[in-house]
Design a protein around this motif. Structure first.
Motif: not given
Length: 278
Positions: A76-104
């Motif tokens: 999720q985008i928290v804040q856009v820090l820079k627009e040029k020469p390309y956008p840079i933003a501070e983000v918050e990770q919402l899930d981690r597909l390679e490390e799911f919680p305990n499957t059971c």
């Protein structure tokens, strides 16, 4: 997925970061400005972190890169820090597909919802052509991947609108994601059932038309008479005998004799028919 990059900001991003192996943030439903002079449009708040596993550049018909991207997780985008020469933003990770919680534990929490989704997914794949390599690969993934990953994967391959895809992307809660994806799966299954029914009906109609097209025998006397029945039996016997001769593996000389005899029988049958009709 494979995506083409040709805007000024994205070209700068690829040259500066992608070629060095940096993870990118992919924002859906947001057109990139054609030039640096234009302001950056409002960005969709949820995006996907992705890694470019292949980069191909070309200058024809204009400079562009083609990227093969693989998704890693939502952010999720928290804040856009820079627009040029390309956008840079501070983000918050919402899930981690390679490390799911305990499957059971996760399956216990989701309960019947996860099981219902899996059954619909299996039903969908059973209706597809498993001889296609991509379909066979996805079917194997269905059993090997954690079920928590399936809503995202299935959404990417079934027929959905751009709006529906964004709704699934924005659904951070797994329970919400399952609830939103199940109706899409059911809709796809019902659509395939209807298509298969139409295909089968069209094939049956074609078979009926083929059966109806038969050569009409020329009638030279009154049908239903004794002579007519005798002639039909004689002709049927001759036809059957001719078929057997064609499919047999007799010597060439013997085959010629049989063919000659068949022609004589056909000629005699034709003469008898004309005598009867007279």
């Amino acid at each position: 997925m494979r995506t083409s990059v040709d805007s000024a900001r994205n070209l700068q991003l690829v040259r500066s970061r992608v070629l060095k192996g940096t993870i990118l943030g992919v924002i859906s439903n947001t057109p990139d400005p054609a030039s640096d002079a234009q302001d950056l449009p409002r960005l969709h708040r949820i995006g996907t972190a992705a890694l470019a596993v292949q980069v191909v550049g070309s200058n024809w018909p204009k400079p562009h890169y083609t990227l093969l991207m693989t998704g890693l997780c939502r952010f999720q985008i928290v804040q856009v820090l820079k627009e040029k020469p390309y956008p840079i933003a501070e983000v918050e990770q919402l899930d981690r597909l390679e490390e799911f919680p305990n499957t059971c534990n996760m399956r216990e929490e989701l309960g019947e919802l996860s099981e219902q989704f899996y059954k619909y997914a299996v039903q969908l794949f059973e209706m597809l052509d498993m001889s296609v390599p991509a379909v066979a690969k996805l079917r194997r993934l269905l059993d090997s991947l954690p079920r928590e990953a399936l809503p995202d994967i299935l959404t990417s391959i079934i027929r959905t609108s751009n709006k529906e895809k964004l709704q699934i992307l924005d659904a951070v809660s797994l329970e919400e994601r399952f609830k939103m994806t199940i109706p899409l799966l059911v809709r796809q299954i019902e659509g395939l059932k209807l298509l298969l029914q139409k295909t089968r009906k069209a094939k049956q109609d074609d078979d009926k038309r083929v059966i109806a097209i038969r050569p009409i025998r020329r009638i030279t006397h009154i049908p239903g008479t004794l002579e007519d029945e005798d002639e039909d039996e004689d002709n049927d016997d001759i036809v059957m005998l001719e078929k057997k001769i064609r499919t047999s593996s007799m010597p060439e000389q013997a085959h010629k004799v049989c063919v000659k005899e068949i022609k004589r029988l056909k000629k005699n049958a034709s003469v008898n028919a004309r005598i009867c009709s007279d």
